[in-house]
Design an enzyme around this catalytic site. Structure first.
Site, PDB file in Angstrom:
ATOM      1  N   GLU A  99      -3.335 -10.004   3.797  1.00  0.00           N
ATOM      2  CA  GLU A  99      -4.547  -9.644   4.552  1.00  0.00           C
ATOM      3  C   GLU A  99      -5.640 -10.686   4.332  1.00  0.00           C
ATOM      4  O   GLU A  99      -6.349 -11.075   5.253  1.00  0.00           O
ATOM      5  CB  GLU A  99      -5.091  -8.275   4.087  1.00  0.00           C
ATOM      6  CG  GLU A  99      -4.260  -7.083   4.501  1.00  0.00           C
ATOM      7  CD  GLU A  99      -3.204  -6.717   3.471  1.00  0.00           C
ATOM      8  OE1 GLU A  99      -2.789  -7.599   2.680  1.00  0.00           O
ATOM      9  OE2 GLU A  99      -2.784  -5.551   3.459  1.00  0.00           O
TER      10      GLU A  99
ATOM     11  N   GLU B 220       0.844  -1.209   0.000  1.00  0.00           N
ATOM     12  CA  GLU B 220       0.000   0.000   0.000  1.00  0.00           C
ATOM     13  C   GLU B 220       0.876   1.254   0.000  1.00  0.00           C
ATOM     14  O   GLU B 220       0.595   2.222  -0.702  1.00  0.00           O
ATOM     15  CB  GLU B 220      -0.932  -0.021   1.213  1.00  0.00           C
ATOM     16  CG  GLU B 220      -1.937  -1.158   1.120  1.00  0.00           C
ATOM     17  CD  GLU B 220      -2.944  -1.157   2.247  1.00  0.00           C
ATOM     18  OE1 GLU B 220      -2.538  -1.360   3.408  1.00  0.00           O
ATOM     19  OE2 GLU B 220      -4.140  -0.928   1.979  1.00  0.00           O
TER      20      GLU B 220
END
Ligand code: 1HE
Length: 263
Positions: free
Chosen positions: A136, A116
């Protein structure tokens, strides 16, 4: 050194101190991003010295970044989780929509929140050790640092969905092929290549860099008619800067470099 934080250093580079090298320095935890480190990234990008025209982000140790510091995750309830995610958004917005183009120099793990962070940068340079994942999905959580918006812009929603559903890991070559990085440095270091690119970017007219950072992503999200209108305004502002006029004149007088055929 212009910025003081135990886990983040900012070093200035170049004759005019025009390059800021922002280094995550938590190698024992694979540069996992705890709250202190993500806030330090925000502060560093909000407070870049006025001499800086381009920045490089890299990580100390064997990995770029292991993502969110998972040891802090269990302490948050739902409301705290929302505010935590919004805090990441604000911090990475300072990287993406700050004052200068930012190049991520990648090696080793670029995973979860590390991807990210990398996707908030304007260019990604990888070395051969680089690998990408969004664990995730398999950890029972979701991206929260802007990945749902930025990663599909690089590789498409289908590839991101696959990464999260299946735990798929991309190696450096496949990462370049699908668009996770724009450069893959065979045999060299990503940091060296990133500094080379930053040095070049730092010589651009400031308004061109501004347009690419702030106008282009907005235009890309506008309906075509609005985008064309915004483009016309931005083009006119950029062209009317004295620096642009000077550069165009230099080319017409044979004093500026021509575009050369690629190797
Ligand atoms: C950590 C973290 C972390 C390492 N949070 N402590 N990210 C992940 O799910 C990735 C988790 N990390 C890994 O898969 C691996 O650590 C790596 C592939 C990155 C590196 O492997 P390796 O073998 O070099 O290191 P290691 O032995 O696994 O880790 C070294 C130490 O770092 C160890 O701590 P120690 O006290 O036992 O030495 C690890 O526990 C610690 N460590 N990664 C906390 N991430 C805004 S939302 C974003 C959501 C996410 O990012 S979720 C994805 C999180």
């Amino acid at each position: 050194m212009t910025f003081q934080h135990p886990d983040l250093s900012v070093q200035l580079h170049g004759e005019q101190q025009e390059i800021a090298i922002v280094t995550m320095n938590r190698p024992a935890k694979r540069n996992a991003l705890n709250d202190g480190l993500i806030l330090a990234i925000r502060d560093a990008f909000q407070n870049l010295p006025a001499s800086v025209r381009a920045a490089v982000v890299d990580g100390e140790g064997e990995h770029f970044c292991a993502g969110l510091d998972l040891s802090e995750l269990s302490e948050r309830d739902a409301a705290e989780g929302v505010f935590h995610s919004r805090m990441w958004h604000a911090a990475l917005e300072c990287v993406e929509k700050g004052t200068v183009p930012v190049i991520a120099a990648l090696h080793g793990a670029v995973v979860g929140g590390g991807l990210e962070l990398a996707s908030a940068c304007h260019i990604r340079v990888a070395d051969e050790t680089t690998f990408y994942a969004l664990p995730e999905g398999t950890r029972g959580i979701f991206v929260g640092g802007g990945g749902a918006v930025r990663v599909p812009k690089l590789i498409g929603a289908a590839r991101m969905t696959d990464m999260m559903l299946t735990g798929r890991v991309y190696n450096a070559a496949d990462g370049e092929r699908v668009g996770l990085s724009q450069y893959l440095v065979p045999g060299g270091t990503a940091r060296e290549k990133a500094i080379e690119l930053a040095t070049r970017i730092a010589t651009n007219a400031r308004m061109t860099n501004f347009a690419l950072m702030h106008a282009l992503p907005r235009i890309a999200e506008q309906p075509a008619d609005h985008g064309l209108f915004t483009e016309a305004l931005m083009a006119s502002i950029a062209q009317s800067a004295p620096e642009a006029k000077e550069r165009v004149r230099a080319f017409l007088e044979g004093k500026a470099a021509k575009v050369k055929k690629a190797d």
